[in-house]
Scaffold this active site. Structure first.
Site, mmCIF file in Angstrom:
data_model
loop_
_atom_site.group_PDB
_atom_site.id
_atom_site.type_symbol
_atom_site.label_atom_id
_atom_site.label_comp_id
_atom_site.label_asym_id
_atom_site.label_seq_id
_atom_site.Cartn_x
_atom_site.Cartn_y
_atom_site.Cartn_z
ATOM 1 C CD GLN A 31 -8.661 -10.066 9.498
ATOM 2 O OE1 GLN A 31 -8.592 -8.861 9.364
ATOM 3 N NE2 GLN A 31 -7.601 -10.865 9.346
ATOM 4 C CD GLU A 106 -2.188 -12.588 7.954
ATOM 5 O OE1 GLU A 106 -1.880 -11.844 7.015
ATOM 6 O OE2 GLU A 106 -3.057 -12.297 8.806
ATOM 7 N N GLY A 138 2.665 -9.355 14.172
ATOM 8 C CA GLY A 138 3.888 -8.748 13.633
ATOM 9 C C GLY A 138 4.583 -7.852 14.638
ATOM 10 C CG ASP A 155 0.851 -6.255 1.973
ATOM 11 O OD1 ASP A 155 -0.028 -5.378 2.013
ATOM 12 O OD2 ASP A 155 0.837 -7.188 1.157
HETATM 13 N N1 AG3 Z 1 -3.326 -4.096 2.172
HETATM 14 C C1 AG3 Z 1 -3.751 -2.711 2.155
HETATM 15 C C2 AG3 Z 1 -5.168 -2.554 1.841
HETATM 16 C C3 AG3 Z 1 -5.737 -1.230 2.200
HETATM 17 C C4 AG3 Z 1 -7.028 -1.061 1.495
HETATM 18 N N2 AG3 Z 1 -7.906 -0.182 2.189
HETATM 19 C C5 AG3 Z 1 -9.218 -0.103 1.925
HETATM 20 N N3 AG3 Z 1 -9.775 -0.794 0.994
HETATM 21 N N4 AG3 Z 1 -9.942 0.711 2.649
HETATM 22 C C6 AG3 Z 1 -3.500 -4.859 1.014
HETATM 23 C C7 AG3 Z 1 -2.975 -6.248 1.140
HETATM 24 C C8 AG3 Z 1 -2.548 -6.780 -0.170
HETATM 25 N N5 AG3 Z 1 -1.514 -7.745 -0.032
#
Ligand code: AG3
Length: 286
Positions: A31, A106, A138, A155
């Protein structure tokens, strides 16, 4: 000259934040990774154009994804964290001395590196001796685990791109298997507000309900996420998120928080009528 970062939240809405400068920009195997410095929110971590966190409001998300299950489960020793290379969830977990081991999975090593370099207040505890980092998918990691974890924290990013597999039935089923008989899984559950997010939210909820005997949704207010209204999923084999909350026991630990309190914990499971309706649709009609 004015510099602004914008994330489209729908084709017709976007959130724009004024930035002072771009601190980092790179392309990993998985990414695009950007870090901005902003006057209102401090540093902002962006993956593929989506805000993952800001220094100003990340405490809300990380406290809610960690302290809610920790105040319910009486004896957490081994935790699996999936995604979250920023280290925010790990930071909150390391505040519990009774936790013996945290496996962090990760997929993107570069995310961890960038967060260590540019977001030390969030990633600082990744070097805790109880933390073991696995650079893996994961989805694959949980396939081979059985009866091992007290708590799994998912997460993830949104359900497209590298995070897509973390919203599948197969993944939730494997998390169930990887948990001990009284284990809890908590996941970031998207927002119920805009249509596309609500669809993702319902889809995830349906699959979790099918995989776990107890499955409830709770909410928090996160200013930089789409609509600011965010949900989390609490899925468990034995404990109920509210009936089994032990406020006294949690307060005795003396963990200082800025968002989470046991009182808020109870309230967070009281959802707006339209959200209840949305969730009920997939609960009832399978
Ligand atoms: N993970 C979820 C983020 C989702 C946000 N979505 C968006 N901005 N469209 C966050 C990781 C933090 N540890």
């Amino acid at each position: 000259m004015e510099l602004w970062f914008s994330e489209p939240h729908t084709p017709n809405v976007k959130l724009s934040v004024r930035v002072d400068r771009q601190v980092y920009s790179g392309e990993s195997e998985y990414q695009r990774i950007d870090v901005f410095e902003s006057p209102e929110f401090g540093r902002i971590l962006v993956l593929d154009g989506y805000v993952m966190l800001t220094e100003k409001d990340e405490f809300i998300y990380h406290e809610m994804i960690v302290h809610v299950p920790m105040a319910v489960h009486p004896n957490v020793k081994k935790v699996l964290v999936i995604g979250a290379g920023d280290g925010g969830a790990v930071r909150e977990l390391t505040r519990y001395p009774e936790i013996e081991r945290i496996d962090l999975v990760e997929i993107d090593e570069q995310v961890i590196q960038v967060c260590m370099d540019y977001l030390p207040r969030i990633s600082g505890k990744l070097t805790d001796e109880r933390v073991f980092i696995h650079y893996e998918d994961g989805l694959k990691f949980v396939r081979s685990r059985e009866d091992e974890y007290d708590l799994i924290i998912v997460d993830s990013t949104d359900p497209f791109g590298p995070g897509e597999g973390l919203f599948t039935k197969e993944f939730y089923g494997n998390c169930y298997k990887a948990l001990k008989e009284d284990g809890i899984m908590v996941n970031q559950h998207e927002s119920p507000f805009y249509e596309a997010d609500a669809t993702a939210c319902m889809r995830a909820h349906k699959r979790i309900v099918e995989s776990f005997p107890i499955s409830r949704v709770y909410q928090a207010h996160i200013p930089t996420y789409p609509s600011g209204h965010w949900l989390f999923g609490f899925a468990s084999k034995r404990y109920h998120p509210v009936h089994d909350l032990d406020a006294e026991r949690w307060l005795e630990k003396g963990i200082e928080t800025r968002y989470y309190t046991p009182r808020l914990h109870e309230g967070a499971f009281c959802l707006p009528a339209y959200v209840e309706k949305l969730l009920r649709k997939v609960e009832v009609h399978g």
